[in-house]
Design an enzyme around this catalytic site. Structure first.
Site, PDB file in Angstrom:
ATOM      1  CB  ALA A  34     -41.324  18.139   8.607  1.00  0.00           C
ATOM      2  CB  ALA A  35     -38.358  19.992  13.576  1.00  0.00           C
ATOM      3  CB  ALA A  36     -40.680  24.670  11.869  1.00  0.00           C
ATOM      4  N   PRO A  37     -43.103  24.187  14.011  1.00  0.00           N
ATOM      5  CG  PRO A  37     -44.837  25.100  15.293  1.00  0.00           C
ATOM      6  CD  PRO A  37     -44.584  24.159  14.154  1.00  0.00           C
ATOM      7  CD  GLU A  58     -39.438  23.481   8.764  1.00  0.00           C
ATOM      8  OE1 GLU A  58     -39.910  23.793   7.653  1.00  0.00           O
ATOM      9  OE2 GLU A  58     -39.945  22.602   9.496  1.00  0.00           O
ATOM     10  CG  ASP A  85     -35.685  18.427  -0.070  1.00  0.00           C
ATOM     11  OD1 ASP A  85     -36.308  17.539   0.553  1.00  0.00           O
ATOM     12  OD2 ASP A  85     -35.949  18.735  -1.242  1.00  0.00           O
ATOM     13  CG  ASP A 103     -46.374  16.364  12.072  1.00  0.00           C
ATOM     14  OD1 ASP A 103     -47.388  15.667  11.907  1.00  0.00           O
ATOM     15  OD2 ASP A 103     -46.418  17.574  12.356  1.00  0.00           O
ATOM     16  CB  CYS A 156     -52.949  18.172  10.643  1.00  0.00           C
ATOM     17  SG  CYS A 156     -52.131  19.444   9.669  1.00  0.00           S
TER      18      CYS A 156
END
Length: 239
Positions: A34-37, A58, A85, A103, A156
């Site tokens: 889940a790379a962005a940003p 992403e 996905d 992440d 987070c």
């Protein structure tokens, strides 16, 4: 803007650091699910010294553009961008990656000190829905991981539903095939945020930072990959 550095919150830099902690971290194939940003993607590329292959995935098409911009700005040359996905990686590319960073998308209440609106749409129902997605993603990540490879799961968020309970789901699902790697010595003072399981659960007041959760796992044995309903694509990694 020149790509010489990336401004990032200190606790947000812990997941890639955890992935590269220890001696066995000469990874040739890494997946950022889940790379962005792109903050952690560019950090991973730096840790890889721009070699090997870094797949930066992403799911949200609207965020791929900023991910590409940051990768290009920072001079990353070893990244391949994808827009899927991430739940399909376990079936499409079973046991193909030396290391995986998940992440995960989360409620984000750990960012409340810099973003007062972080709790605006928070609810127990939304937390339960996000946790269900996180469990799907971490299961897919484990299937895509090579035996002997390392997986870091991070959010987070601050709630156990999105953190410890997701980690516990992985352990219950794969049993003896997965092992927790303690992060107690990741940095000086890390023991203040280390749980009894060996995870890091950073609350904002601990280090005067954003809240974060980081868990690291090693795959000890092969597991049977799931069957993915979607048609596979011509997306192969060379061993």
């Amino acid at each position: 803007m020149a790509g010489l550095f990336y401004i990032q919150e200190a606790s947000s830099m812990l997941p890639p650091s955890a992935l590269y902690a220890g001696e066995d971290n000469d990874y040739e194939a890494v997946l950022d699910m889940a790379a962005a940003p792109g903050s952690k993607t560019t950090q991973l590329a730096a840790l890889m010294e721009n070699s090997g292959v870094l797949v930066a995935n992403e799911f949200a098409a609207s965020r791929v553009k900023v991910l590409h911009a940051n990768i290009e700005r920072c001079g990353v040359r070893n990244a391949a961008l994808s827009n899927y996905d991430a739940r399909v990686f376990g079936g499409w590319l079973p046991e193909q990656f030396d290391a995986i960073l998940l992440d995960a998308p989360c409620s984000g209440e750990g960012t409340v000190r810099k973003d007062p609106d972080a709790m605006k749409n928070w609810s127990l129902n939304s937390t339960a829905e996000i946790a269900a997605t996180q469990k799907d993603l971490i299961e897919s990540a484990f299937h895509a991981l090579k035996v002997g490879g390392n997986l870091v799961y991070s959010t987070c968020a601050l709630s156990p539903e999105e953190n410890q309970q997701v980690a516990e789901y992985l352990l219950e699902t794969f049993g003896d095939a997965v092992q927790v790697q303690s992060l107690q010595t990741l940095f000086e003072g890390a023991e203040k945020a280390t749980t009894s399981e060996g995870y890091l659960h950073v609350f904002p007041q601990t280090y005067d930072s954003e809240g974060f959760f980081i868990a690291k796992f090693t795959k000890l044995a092969p597991v049977t990959a799931p069957t993915v309903k979607k048609n596979s694509v011509n997306f192969l990694l060379v061993n």
